[in-house]
Write an enzyme that holds these catalytic residues in place. Structure first.
Site, PDB file in Angstrom:
ATOM      1  N   GLU A 188      -5.221   1.166   6.733  1.00 57.67           N
ATOM      2  CA  GLU A 188      -4.905   1.168   5.085  1.00 57.67           C
ATOM      3  C   GLU A 188      -5.491   2.404   4.200  1.00 57.67           C
ATOM      4  O   GLU A 188      -5.076   3.182   3.717  1.00 57.67           O
ATOM      5  CB  GLU A 188      -5.169  -0.074   4.967  1.00 57.67           C
ATOM      6  N   SER A 211     -11.991  -1.433   2.476  1.00 55.13           N
ATOM      7  CA  SER A 211     -10.766  -2.623   3.742  1.00 55.13           C
ATOM      8  C   SER A 211     -10.109  -0.689   4.426  1.00 55.13           C
ATOM      9  O   SER A 211      -9.467  -0.054   3.862  1.00 55.13           O
ATOM     10  CB  SER A 211      -9.609  -3.047   3.202  1.00 55.13           C
ATOM     11  N   ARG A 223       0.895  -1.040  -0.335  1.00 56.41           N
ATOM     12  CA  ARG A 223      -0.074  -0.198   0.077  1.00 56.41           C
ATOM     13  C   ARG A 223       0.962   0.938  -0.045  1.00 56.41           C
ATOM     14  O   ARG A 223       0.414   2.188   0.903  1.00 56.41           O
ATOM     15  CB  ARG A 223      -0.990  -0.346   0.981  1.00 56.41           C
TER      16      ARG A 223
END
Length: 299
Positions: free
Chosen positions: A290, A220, A170
């Site tokens: 995230e 998410s 990420r």
């Protein structure tokens, strides 16, 4: 805020615009100025003008994995829905930053190109996907990424290759250098259109069955902690279904927080902090977000 909108009369701007109109969570405060450039020249002019006037720039993509705080964003916010062109050349697909990853995978399938099926249901933009090294179902953008055109803060457009992009979980270099992704090229392989479509259909059905797509959400919320899965941790902590304000830990997938009743970004933040605190206390596991969180707290 001293961004001289009047000096750029041909560019679309909105003043004091609610960003809740653009985020997948349907939350977020106002932008001082929201810009919708139509061309590279317009984008460069906005960046140059902001630099000269010392105005902070924030770029948002499809705002699908993003929380904008209720105090909004100072300076100028740039969004690129007009940058949506997708082209195919041999085994490569080049998509402008505002194109959706979903449309990019469709273009690849129509051309009989395989490798990017994992992203068939990711709701973000190409620019955001590169920025975040988006991933799903065992694949990540870095797996198919070849290069990107990036506008640097000094107004210079450069090409960044795979190695220079410094991908990790990420993360990409544009999170560090303040660059704006203009377009990205993905290197794929030839495959059978029907087989590619079957895999895309399978993954999309899996997404529909597992994720709470019927509610606004930011996707998410947490990165996967080493040695654990986030959803089961949250369930074991007794937090599935937990509601703070109008935000709820999804009953369908505990790794998601959904907007069930006019939630605010503050509701989201408070629920995130509660989850982090509880999981740390019960299991000594730290959950890191995230989802990208930007903007200012409401005063």
């Amino acid at each position: 805020m001293n961004f001289p909108v009047d000096e750029l009369p041909n560019i679309e701007f909105k003043i004091n615009e609610p960003l809740s109109k653009y985020t997948f969570t349907k939350t977020g405060g106002n932008a001082d100025v929201l810009a919708f450039p139509k061309t590279r020249d317009e984008l460069v002019k906005i960046v140059d003008t902001a630099r000269v006037n010392d105005v902070h720039i924030t770029i948002i993509g499809n705002a699908s994995n993003l929380i904008i705080k209720d105090g909004g964003i100072r300076g100028i916010v740039i969004i690129l829905p007009n940058f949506h062109k997708i082209t195919v050349s041999d085994t490569k697909v080049t998509a402008e930053a505002g194109a959706t990853i979903i449309n990019t995978t469709i273009a690849a399938q129509k051309a009989g190109l395989t490798g990017i099926e994992f992203a068939a249901g990711i709701p973000g933009s190409v620019g955001g996907a590169v920025f975040m090294n988006a991933g799903a179902y065992g694949g990540e953008i870095k797996d198919v990424f070849e290069s990107a055109e990036v506008l640097l803060p000094d107004g210079h457009i450069t090409t960044i290759n795979h190695e220079q992009m410094d991908f990790s979980y990420r993360h990409s270099i544009v999170q560090d250098n303040g660059g704006i992704v203009i377009s990205a090229t993905f290197a794929l392989k030839r495959g059978k259109k029907e087989v590619i479509q079957e895999e895309m259909d399978r993954l999309n059905e899996l997404r529909r069955s597992k994720q709470p797509l019927e509610y606004p959400s930011c996707g998410s919320v947490f990165k996967r902690p080493k040695g654990h899965f986030t959803g089961p941790l949250i369930i074991k902590a007794g937090l599935q279904g937990k509601i703070v304000g109008g935000a709820q830990v999804s009953m369908k997938h505990a790794g998601f927080i959904v907007n069930i009743k006019h939630a605010t970004a503050t509701d989201y933040m408070n629920l995130i902090h509660l989850i982090q605190k509880t999981v740390k206390e019960k299991f000594d596991v730290e959950l890191h977000t995230e989802v990208r969180i930007i903007g200012e707290d409401e005063k």
